[in-house]
Design a protein around this motif. Structure first.
Motif, PDB file in Angstrom:
ATOM      1  N   LEU A 287       0.962  -1.503   0.069  1.00 46.62           N
ATOM      2  CA  LEU A 287      -0.078  -0.037   0.044  1.00 46.62           C
ATOM      3  C   LEU A 287       0.954   1.241  -0.004  1.00 46.62           C
ATOM      4  N   ALA A 288       2.037   1.146   0.612  1.00 43.90           N
ATOM      5  CA  ALA A 288       2.748   2.299   0.689  1.00 43.90           C
ATOM      6  C   ALA A 288       3.529   2.688  -0.752  1.00 43.90           C
TER       7      ALA A 288
ATOM      8  N   SER B 259      -3.964  11.393   1.927  1.00 47.12           N
ATOM      9  CA  SER B 259      -3.881  10.050   1.249  1.00 47.12           C
ATOM     10  C   SER B 259      -3.147   9.046   1.929  1.00 47.12           C
ATOM     11  N   ARG B 260      -2.413   9.234   2.663  1.00 52.04           N
ATOM     12  CA  ARG B 260      -1.765   8.062   3.480  1.00 52.04           C
ATOM     13  C   ARG B 260      -2.646   7.752   4.515  1.00 52.04           C
ATOM     14  N   ILE B 261      -3.271   8.608   5.295  1.00 56.36           N
ATOM     15  CA  ILE B 261      -3.823   8.391   6.310  1.00 56.36           C
ATOM     16  C   ILE B 261      -5.359   7.651   6.052  1.00 56.36           C
ATOM     17  N   ASN B 262      -5.973   8.302   4.831  1.00 52.21           N
ATOM     18  CA  ASN B 262      -7.417   7.785   4.508  1.00 52.21           C
ATOM     19  C   ASN B 262      -7.241   6.821   3.367  1.00 52.21           C
ATOM     20  N   LEU B 263      -6.083   6.490   2.859  1.00 51.73           N
ATOM     21  CA  LEU B 263      -5.850   5.313   1.884  1.00 51.73           C
ATOM     22  C   LEU B 263      -6.764   6.009   0.692  1.00 51.73           C
ATOM     23  N   TRP B 264      -6.466   6.916  -0.026  1.00 52.45           N
ATOM     24  CA  TRP B 264      -7.220   7.224  -1.216  1.00 52.45           C
ATOM     25  C   TRP B 264      -7.261   6.508  -2.203  1.00 52.45           C
ATOM     26  N   ALA B 265      -8.405   6.303  -3.145  1.00 54.30           N
ATOM     27  CA  ALA B 265      -8.462   5.573  -4.079  1.00 54.30           C
ATOM     28  C   ALA B 265      -7.858   6.570  -5.414  1.00 54.30           C
ATOM     29  N   ASN B 266      -7.655   6.030  -6.619  1.00 52.21           N
ATOM     30  CA  ASN B 266      -7.225   6.707  -7.692  1.00 52.21           C
ATOM     31  C   ASN B 266      -8.290   8.100  -8.178  1.00 52.21           C
ATOM     32  N   THR B 267      -9.601   7.685  -7.677  1.00 49.15           N
ATOM     33  CA  THR B 267     -10.643   8.743  -8.149  1.00 49.15           C
ATOM     34  C   THR B 267     -10.558   9.788  -7.213  1.00 49.15           C
ATOM     35  N   THR B 268     -10.235   9.655  -5.851  1.00 46.39           N
ATOM     36  CA  THR B 268      -9.834  10.717  -5.197  1.00 46.39           C
ATOM     37  C   THR B 268      -8.786  11.593  -5.567  1.00 46.39           C
ATOM     38  N   PHE B 269      -7.712  10.930  -5.753  1.00 43.41           N
ATOM     39  CA  PHE B 269      -6.542  11.726  -6.374  1.00 43.41           C
ATOM     40  C   PHE B 269      -6.867  12.731  -7.457  1.00 43.41           C
TER      41      PHE B 269
ATOM     42  N   PHE C 230     -22.802  -9.524  -7.775  1.00 42.55           N
ATOM     43  CA  PHE C 230     -23.081 -10.629  -6.959  1.00 42.55           C
ATOM     44  C   PHE C 230     -22.369 -10.580  -5.760  1.00 42.55           C
ATOM     45  N   THR C 231     -21.568  -9.679  -5.286  1.00 44.29           N
ATOM     46  CA  THR C 231     -20.947  -9.577  -4.200  1.00 44.29           C
ATOM     47  C   THR C 231     -20.931  -8.030  -3.192  1.00 44.29           C
ATOM     48  N   GLY C 232     -21.217  -7.233  -4.235  1.00 43.01           N
ATOM     49  CA  GLY C 232     -21.542  -5.989  -3.829  1.00 43.01           C
ATOM     50  C   GLY C 232     -19.997  -5.261  -3.483  1.00 43.01           C
ATOM     51  N   LEU C 233     -19.041  -5.777  -4.118  1.00 44.70           N
ATOM     52  CA  LEU C 233     -17.703  -5.013  -4.162  1.00 44.70           C
ATOM     53  C   LEU C 233     -17.594  -3.695  -4.942  1.00 44.70           C
ATOM     54  N   ARG C 234     -16.770  -2.685  -4.448  1.00 47.87           N
ATOM     55  CA  ARG C 234     -16.482  -1.459  -5.218  1.00 47.87           C
ATOM     56  C   ARG C 234     -15.588  -1.852  -6.298  1.00 47.87           C
ATOM     57  N   TYR C 235     -15.262  -1.023  -7.381  1.00 47.41           N
ATOM     58  CA  TYR C 235     -14.450  -1.183  -8.244  1.00 47.41           C
ATOM     59  C   TYR C 235     -12.794  -1.280  -7.711  1.00 47.41           C
ATOM     60  N   SER C 236     -12.604  -0.680  -6.718  1.00 45.27           N
ATOM     61  CA  SER C 236     -11.437  -0.496  -6.084  1.00 45.27           C
ATOM     62  C   SER C 236     -11.273  -1.899  -5.357  1.00 45.27           C
TER      63      SER C 236
ATOM     64  N   ILE D 244     -11.667  -9.399   2.891  1.00 49.82           N
ATOM     65  CA  ILE D 244     -10.931  -8.083   2.517  1.00 49.82           C
ATOM     66  C   ILE D 244     -11.049  -7.044   3.410  1.00 49.82           C
ATOM     67  N   ILE D 245     -10.043  -6.402   3.260  1.00 51.29           N
ATOM     68  CA  ILE D 245      -9.842  -4.923   3.657  1.00 51.29           C
ATOM     69  C   ILE D 245      -9.998  -3.774   2.686  1.00 51.29           C
ATOM     70  N   THR D 246     -11.197  -3.300   2.907  1.00 49.05           N
ATOM     71  CA  THR D 246     -11.661  -2.283   1.809  1.00 49.05           C
ATOM     72  C   THR D 246     -10.620  -1.403   1.443  1.00 49.05           C
ATOM     73  N   VAL D 247     -10.463  -0.784   0.317  1.00 52.87           N
ATOM     74  CA  VAL D 247      -9.523  -0.050  -0.127  1.00 52.87           C
ATOM     75  C   VAL D 247     -10.061   1.695   0.649  1.00 52.87           C
ATOM     76  N   LYS D 248     -11.064   1.878   0.277  1.00 52.59           N
ATOM     77  CA  LYS D 248     -11.689   3.114   0.522  1.00 52.59           C
ATOM     78  C   LYS D 248     -11.943   3.474   2.038  1.00 52.59           C
ATOM     79  N   THR D 249     -12.577   2.497   2.652  1.00 53.24           N
ATOM     80  CA  THR D 249     -12.815   2.796   4.138  1.00 53.24           C
ATOM     81  C   THR D 249     -11.963   2.007   5.086  1.00 53.24           C
ATOM     82  N   SER D 250     -11.120   0.898   4.571  1.00 50.89           N
ATOM     83  CA  SER D 250     -10.444  -0.016   5.564  1.00 50.89           C
ATOM     84  C   SER D 250     -11.200  -0.591   6.369  1.00 50.89           C
ATOM     85  N   ASP D 251     -12.395  -1.066   5.943  1.00 49.28           N
ATOM     86  CA  ASP D 251     -13.303  -1.908   6.755  1.00 49.28           C
ATOM     87  C   ASP D 251     -12.880  -3.601   6.403  1.00 49.28           C
TER      88      ASP D 251
END
Length: 422
Positions: free
Chosen positions: A78-79, A133-143, A262-268, A285-292
């Motif tokens: 991730l880094a 972006s480091r703290i919140n693990l931004w997706a490419n769309t946020t950048f 069929f899973t509800g996953l985001r693109y990321s 999984i650990i979600t990219v957007k929210t780290s859930d």
């Protein structure tokens, strides 16, 4: 700007040793650099496929659990991703020295040096992007959104400073967005939310002492954006569509989209899904957007899609053939048009006080996020309780589910009306 890089984890072989130091190698263009992970792994308990320690194993004299080592490996991945995203955001070509420095900063090997107050607003904004972006693990769309926001602000006033951001300046910025750029009201409000976010951060960091922005709230008409999703009948049409031989590239796009449905996953999260995340009857999984941390059970449809690609090899041991989001959206619209998903959909929006109504065929409004929406809407219309759906999707706020619940209720009403035809 695009930067193609490849990263992998390797074990350094040492004579007469059953363990090897874990090394992280990054390659881009003709550059190669490597970092020690700080752990050793036993060769017979290391998976070459996943580049991870095998589950439930322990390593070395100290018997370090695999979960501890694998977490650090994920942190390094991730880094690395954040480092290259920053270069793309700043439109800079990375060299070995700068990549090494930024990566060390990301993993905490160096302390961020304090920046002099003389820096410009835009230089401070770049610091804001790096930290948030480091703290919140931004997706490419946020950048991408932040890059556009920065461009708008610089076009408005390339010499803007914190002291000048009074109510008059904020009004001028609002009119600039509305009249010069002709943005929709919803987009204008989004720009102001980004501005408040940045100025709040700058205030906390001591760069800004002007708090006028906290009380400035543009009053602009907006409408709830329509939720674009596939009904059960439309989903079947897409699933059963016979794709022409000359458009076989749409087959993989359909598979990835259906997996979202069929899973509800985001693109990321689909893009980041690894083989190591897949269990027999669920994915973890650990979600990219929210780290859930999510556990999503697999149904027959999602299992079949994973099995289809179980013997295929993709970069970074990804589970599915995911292409870039932009290209996927383009191909999705093409796919949906072939499947005749062409119901007229009216889009309403405001620019200032002027209302605009436009009608589009449904396929023209499709995007990868429609897969997640399709999963939620169909799950609710099938009678699955909202609290169960929220466990799968990671929604923690019940109010975020309300628009979907309203759609499900309307679907039930329409379904009941079919009895009138008997």
């Amino acid at each position: 700007m695009e930067i193609n890089y490849h990263s992998q984890f390797l074990l350094d072989k040492e004579k007469d040793s059953t363990t090897g130091k874990i090394r992280f190698r990054i390659k881009w263009d003709k550059n190669i650099i490597a970092f020690g992970v700080g752990h050793r792994a036993e060769f017979d308990k290391w998976s070459l496929e996943t580049q991870r320690c095998k589950t439930n194993s322990t390593h070395g004299v100290k018997k370090i659990p695999a979960s501890v080592i694998n977490k650090k490996i994920t942190d390094y991945e991730l880094a690395c991703e954040r480092v290259f995203r920053n270069f793309i955001f700043e439109n800079k070509t990375p060299d070995k020295k700068s990549v090494r420095e930024q990566f060390n900063l990301e993993i905490g090997r160096k302390v961020v040096t304090e920046v002099e107050i003389e820096k410009t607003v835009f230089e401070i904004f770049d610091l804001f992007v790096k930290e948030e972006s480091r703290i919140n693990l931004w997706a490419n769309t946020t950048f991408a959104k932040m890059k556009t926001f920065r461009k708008h602000l610089k076009t408005f006033d390339p010499k803007i400073d914190f002291k000048s951001i009074d109510e008059e300046k904020l009004l001028k910025y609002q009119y600039f967005l509305q009249e010069k750029l002709e943005l929709q009201n919803s987009t204008t409000l989004k720009n102001f939310s980004f501005l408040r976010w940045f100025l709040t951060w700058a205030t906390k960091k001591g760069y800004n002492s002007n708090t006028t922005f906290q009380h400035f709230r543009p009053k602009l008409k907006t409408v709830q954006k329509k939720i674009i999703f596939l009904t059960q009948e439309e989903l079947k049409s897409v699933k059963n569509l016979k794709i022409p031989a000359k458009k076989k590239y749409l087959d993989r796009v359909r598979d990835v989209f259906l997996f979202q449905c069929f899973t509800g996953l985001r693109y990321s999260d689909v893009e980041n899904l690894k083989r190591s995340d897949i269990r027999e009857n669920f994915i973890e999984i650990i979600t990219v957007k929210t780290s859930d941390s999510l556990v999503i059970e697999l149904n027959d449809h999602s299992k079949a899609l994973l099995n289809k690609y179980k013997d295929s090899q993709f970069d970074n041991y990804k589970a599915l053939p995911v292409i870039s989001n932009q290209r996927m959206n383009e191909y999705l619209r093409e796919l949906m048009e072939l499947a005749k998903i062409d119901e007229p959909v009216r889009e309403t929006y405001y620019k200032g006080n002027q209302r605009y109504d436009e009608v589009f065929p449904k396929y023209a409004l499709m995007s990868s996020h429609a897969g997640r929406r399709t999963f939620i809407c169909n799950a609710l219309s099938l009678g699955i309780p909202p609290q169960v759906v929220m466990k799968w999707t990671g929604h923690s706020d019940y109010s975020a589910m309300k628009p979907y619940i309203d759609i499900a209720d309307q679907t039930k009403i329409n379904a009941m009306e079919k009895f009138n035809m008997l």
